[in-house]
Design a protein around this motif. Structure first.
Motif, PDB file in Angstrom:
ATOM      1  N   LYS A  48      22.175 -43.745 -15.185  1.00  0.00           N
ATOM      2  CA  LYS A  48      23.071 -42.833 -15.894  1.00  0.00           C
ATOM      3  C   LYS A  48      22.357 -42.301 -17.132  1.00  0.00           C
ATOM      4  CE  LYS A  48      27.168 -44.886 -13.936  1.00  0.00           C
ATOM      5  NZ  LYS A  48      28.446 -45.534 -14.141  1.00  0.00           N
ATOM      6  N   VAL A  49      22.847 -41.188 -17.693  1.00  0.00           N
ATOM      7  CA  VAL A  49      22.124 -40.490 -18.753  1.00  0.00           C
ATOM      8  C   VAL A  49      23.037 -40.112 -19.918  1.00  0.00           C
ATOM      9  CG1 VAL A  49      20.413 -39.568 -17.129  1.00  0.00           C
ATOM     10  CG2 VAL A  49      22.479 -38.247 -17.629  1.00  0.00           C
ATOM     11  N   LEU A  50      22.414 -39.762 -21.043  1.00  0.00           N
ATOM     12  CA  LEU A  50      23.125 -39.225 -22.204  1.00  0.00           C
ATOM     13  C   LEU A  50      23.092 -37.696 -22.216  1.00  0.00           C
ATOM     14  CD1 LEU A  50      21.759 -41.615 -24.983  1.00  0.00           C
ATOM     15  CD2 LEU A  50      24.056 -41.624 -23.997  1.00  0.00           C
ATOM     16  N   GLU A  51      21.989 -37.121 -21.718  1.00  0.00           N
ATOM     17  CA  GLU A  51      21.806 -35.661 -21.671  1.00  0.00           C
ATOM     18  C   GLU A  51      21.956 -35.217 -20.221  1.00  0.00           C
ATOM     19  OE1 GLU A  51      21.513 -33.593 -24.210  1.00  0.00           O
ATOM     20  OE2 GLU A  51      21.558 -35.252 -25.641  1.00  0.00           O
ATOM     21  N   HIS A  52      22.950 -34.380 -19.970  1.00  0.00           N
ATOM     22  CA  HIS A  52      23.326 -33.993 -18.616  1.00  0.00           C
ATOM     23  C   HIS A  52      22.907 -32.554 -18.328  1.00  0.00           C
ATOM     24  CE1 HIS A  52      25.913 -37.598 -18.503  1.00  0.00           C
ATOM     25  NE2 HIS A  52      25.996 -37.341 -19.799  1.00  0.00           N
ATOM     26  N   ALA A  53      22.487 -32.300 -17.087  1.00  0.00           N
ATOM     27  CA  ALA A  53      22.129 -30.954 -16.639  1.00  0.00           C
ATOM     28  C   ALA A  53      22.470 -30.845 -15.163  1.00  0.00           C
ATOM     29  CB  ALA A  53      20.649 -30.686 -16.868  1.00  0.00           C
ATOM     30  N   VAL A  54      23.427 -29.971 -14.846  1.00  0.00           N
ATOM     31  CA  VAL A  54      23.879 -29.787 -13.467  1.00  0.00           C
ATOM     32  C   VAL A  54      23.634 -28.335 -13.083  1.00  0.00           C
ATOM     33  CG1 VAL A  54      25.897 -29.790 -11.966  1.00  0.00           C
ATOM     34  CG2 VAL A  54      25.622 -31.603 -13.643  1.00  0.00           C
ATOM     35  N   THR A  55      22.975 -28.134 -11.962  1.00  0.00           N
ATOM     36  CA  THR A  55      22.712 -26.781 -11.470  1.00  0.00           C
ATOM     37  C   THR A  55      23.860 -26.329 -10.577  1.00  0.00           C
ATOM     38  OG1 THR A  55      20.326 -27.143 -11.562  1.00  0.00           O
ATOM     39  CG2 THR A  55      21.097 -25.348 -10.156  1.00  0.00           C
ATOM     40  N   VAL A  56      24.384 -25.156 -10.876  1.00  0.00           N
ATOM     41  CA  VAL A  56      25.413 -24.522 -10.055  1.00  0.00           C
ATOM     42  C   VAL A  56      24.746 -23.328  -9.386  1.00  0.00           C
ATOM     43  CG1 VAL A  56      27.667 -23.399 -10.079  1.00  0.00           C
ATOM     44  CG2 VAL A  56      27.189 -25.252 -11.684  1.00  0.00           C
ATOM     45  N   SER A  57      24.823 -23.277  -8.060  1.00  0.00           N
ATOM     46  CA  SER A  57      24.150 -22.202  -7.332  1.00  0.00           C
ATOM     47  C   SER A  57      25.098 -21.577  -6.314  1.00  0.00           C
ATOM     48  CB  SER A  57      22.892 -22.740  -6.643  1.00  0.00           C
ATOM     49  OG  SER A  57      23.226 -23.801  -5.777  1.00  0.00           O
ATOM     50  N   SER A  58      24.620 -20.575  -5.623  1.00  0.00           N
ATOM     51  CA  SER A  58      25.394 -19.836  -4.615  1.00  0.00           C
ATOM     52  C   SER A  58      26.627 -19.170  -5.212  1.00  0.00           C
ATOM     53  CB  SER A  58      25.800 -20.760  -3.451  1.00  0.00           C
ATOM     54  OG  SER A  58      24.646 -21.280  -2.841  1.00  0.00           O
ATOM     55  N   LEU A  59      26.519 -18.738  -6.467  1.00  0.00           N
ATOM     56  CA  LEU A  59      27.613 -18.012  -7.112  1.00  0.00           C
ATOM     57  C   LEU A  59      27.554 -16.541  -6.704  1.00  0.00           C
ATOM     58  CD1 LEU A  59      27.318 -19.508 -10.724  1.00  0.00           C
ATOM     59  CD2 LEU A  59      28.774 -20.284  -8.839  1.00  0.00           C
ATOM     60  N   SER A  60      28.654 -15.849  -6.822  1.00  0.00           N
ATOM     61  CA  SER A  60      28.692 -14.417  -6.539  1.00  0.00           C
ATOM     62  C   SER A  60      28.215 -13.647  -7.765  1.00  0.00           C
ATOM     63  CB  SER A  60      30.112 -13.979  -6.181  1.00  0.00           C
ATOM     64  OG  SER A  60      30.546 -14.646  -5.014  1.00  0.00           O
ATOM     65  N   ALA A  61      27.343 -12.689  -7.555  1.00  0.00           N
ATOM     66  CA  ALA A  61      26.835 -11.874  -8.659  1.00  0.00           C
ATOM     67  C   ALA A  61      27.960 -11.087  -9.309  1.00  0.00           C
ATOM     68  CB  ALA A  61      25.756 -10.931  -8.143  1.00  0.00           C
ATOM     69  N   ASN A  62      27.814 -10.835 -10.599  1.00  0.00           N
ATOM     70  CA  ASN A  62      28.777 -10.035 -11.370  1.00  0.00           C
ATOM     71  C   ASN A  62      30.193 -10.581 -11.289  1.00  0.00           C
ATOM     72  OD1 ASN A  62      26.741  -8.110 -12.137  1.00  0.00           O
ATOM     73  ND2 ASN A  62      26.848  -7.364 -10.027  1.00  0.00           N
ATOM     74  N   THR A  63      30.321 -11.908 -11.263  1.00  0.00           N
ATOM     75  CA  THR A  63      31.623 -12.573 -11.182  1.00  0.00           C
ATOM     76  C   THR A  63      31.728 -13.579 -12.314  1.00  0.00           C
ATOM     77  OG1 THR A  63      31.590 -12.351  -8.772  1.00  0.00           O
ATOM     78  CG2 THR A  63      33.121 -13.963  -9.695  1.00  0.00           C
ATOM     79  N   GLN A  64      32.857 -13.599 -12.990  1.00  0.00           N
ATOM     80  CA  GLN A  64      33.067 -14.572 -14.062  1.00  0.00           C
ATOM     81  C   GLN A  64      33.525 -15.893 -13.465  1.00  0.00           C
ATOM     82  OE1 GLN A  64      36.058 -13.472 -16.962  1.00  0.00           O
ATOM     83  NE2 GLN A  64      35.300 -14.968 -18.417  1.00  0.00           N
ATOM     84  N   TYR A  65      32.918 -16.993 -13.938  1.00  0.00           N
ATOM     85  CA  TYR A  65      33.295 -18.335 -13.498  1.00  0.00           C
ATOM     86  C   TYR A  65      33.781 -19.155 -14.684  1.00  0.00           C
ATOM     87  CZ  TYR A  65      31.329 -17.636  -8.869  1.00  0.00           C
ATOM     88  OH  TYR A  65      31.093 -17.182  -7.603  1.00  0.00           O
ATOM     89  N   PHE A  66      34.688 -20.071 -14.425  1.00  0.00           N
ATOM     90  CA  PHE A  66      35.201 -21.012 -15.404  1.00  0.00           C
ATOM     91  C   PHE A  66      34.818 -22.404 -14.933  1.00  0.00           C
ATOM     92  CE2 PHE A  66      37.787 -17.255 -15.299  1.00  0.00           C
ATOM     93  CZ  PHE A  66      38.003 -16.955 -16.636  1.00  0.00           C
ATOM     94  N   PHE A  67      34.483 -23.292 -15.874  1.00  0.00           N
ATOM     95  CA  PHE A  67      34.032 -24.607 -15.459  1.00  0.00           C
ATOM     96  C   PHE A  67      34.507 -25.683 -16.428  1.00  0.00           C
ATOM     97  CE2 PHE A  67      30.865 -23.179 -18.446  1.00  0.00           C
ATOM     98  CZ  PHE A  67      30.552 -24.328 -19.167  1.00  0.00           C
ATOM     99  N   ARG A  68      34.470 -26.907 -15.945  1.00  0.00           N
ATOM    100  CA  ARG A  68      34.665 -28.111 -16.761  1.00  0.00           C
ATOM    101  C   ARG A  68      33.586 -29.094 -16.349  1.00  0.00           C
ATOM    102  NH1 ARG A  68      39.977 -29.048 -19.205  1.00  0.00           N
ATOM    103  NH2 ARG A  68      41.291 -27.262 -18.739  1.00  0.00           N
ATOM    104  N   VAL A  69      33.139 -29.879 -17.313  1.00  0.00           N
ATOM    105  CA  VAL A  69      32.172 -30.932 -17.004  1.00  0.00           C
ATOM    106  C   VAL A  69      32.901 -32.258 -16.917  1.00  0.00           C
ATOM    107  CG1 VAL A  69      30.254 -29.660 -18.017  1.00  0.00           C
ATOM    108  CG2 VAL A  69      31.528 -31.275 -19.432  1.00  0.00           C
ATOM    109  N   ILE A  70      32.384 -33.133 -16.063  1.00  0.00           N
ATOM    110  CA  ILE A  70      32.986 -34.453 -15.852  1.00  0.00           C
ATOM    111  C   ILE A  70      31.893 -35.494 -15.917  1.00  0.00           C
ATOM    112  CG2 ILE A  70      34.201 -35.926 -14.217  1.00  0.00           C
ATOM    113  CD1 ILE A  70      35.501 -33.377 -13.096  1.00  0.00           C
ATOM    114  N   SER A  71      32.092 -36.501 -16.725  1.00  0.00           N
ATOM    115  CA  SER A  71      31.187 -37.644 -16.789  1.00  0.00           C
ATOM    116  C   SER A  71      32.001 -38.917 -16.760  1.00  0.00           C
ATOM    117  CB  SER A  71      30.333 -37.617 -18.063  1.00  0.00           C
ATOM    118  OG  SER A  71      29.343 -36.619 -17.988  1.00  0.00           O
ATOM    119  N   GLN A  72      31.509 -39.906 -16.033  1.00  0.00           N
ATOM    120  CA  GLN A  72      32.152 -41.207 -15.985  1.00  0.00           C
ATOM    121  C   GLN A  72      31.095 -42.283 -16.194  1.00  0.00           C
ATOM    122  OE1 GLN A  72      33.933 -40.727 -12.032  1.00  0.00           O
ATOM    123  NE2 GLN A  72      35.942 -40.849 -13.021  1.00  0.00           N
ATOM    124  N   GLU A  73      31.500 -43.337 -16.874  1.00  0.00           N
ATOM    125  CA  GLU A  73      30.559 -44.428 -17.123  1.00  0.00           C
ATOM    126  C   GLU A  73      30.313 -45.237 -15.873  1.00  0.00           C
ATOM    127  OE1 GLU A  73      30.738 -46.168 -21.248  1.00  0.00           O
ATOM    128  OE2 GLU A  73      32.811 -45.539 -20.909  1.00  0.00           O
TER     129      GLU A  73
END
Length: 96
Positions: A71-96
């Motif tokens: 497990k880590v303190l610094e998180h980086a998640v890649t989101v891919s296959s999104l539609s171009a010119n589209t607004q996305y909303f997100f939330r991050v989730i971490s669990q111990e």
């Protein structure tokens, strides 16, 4: 002896989006204790997720859970296959 930091709740801070392309981005954040990483995202806003159920809390999409071992303190998640010119909303989730 229990350290004081271990009694504090897991806290997510410094959420940011980097490396944005037409079809993807990297979502980054920091936690105060080591935890895993996942992001949920959708093309519609979900300002209140109370009453929604896990794992996606009403969001249409989710990344796979990563950073489980170790497990880590610094998180980086890649989101891919999104539609171009589209607004996305997100939330991050971490669990111990």
């Amino acid at each position: 002896v229990v350290e004081a930091s271990n009694t504090d709740p897991l806290t997510i801070t410094n959420i940011r989006v980097t490396d944005v392309t037409q079809t993807g981005a990297i979502i980054r954040w920091t936690t105060n204790r080591v935890a895993n990483s996942r992001a949920i995202y959708d093309t519609v806003s979900h300002p209140d997720i109370s009453g929604q159920t896990a794992p996606n809390f009403g969001y249409a999409n989710s990344t796979a859970t990563s950073d489980s071992d170790p497990k880590v303190l610094e998180h980086a998640v890649t989101v891919s296959s999104l539609s171009a010119n589209t607004q996305y909303f997100f939330r991050v989730i971490s669990q111990e």
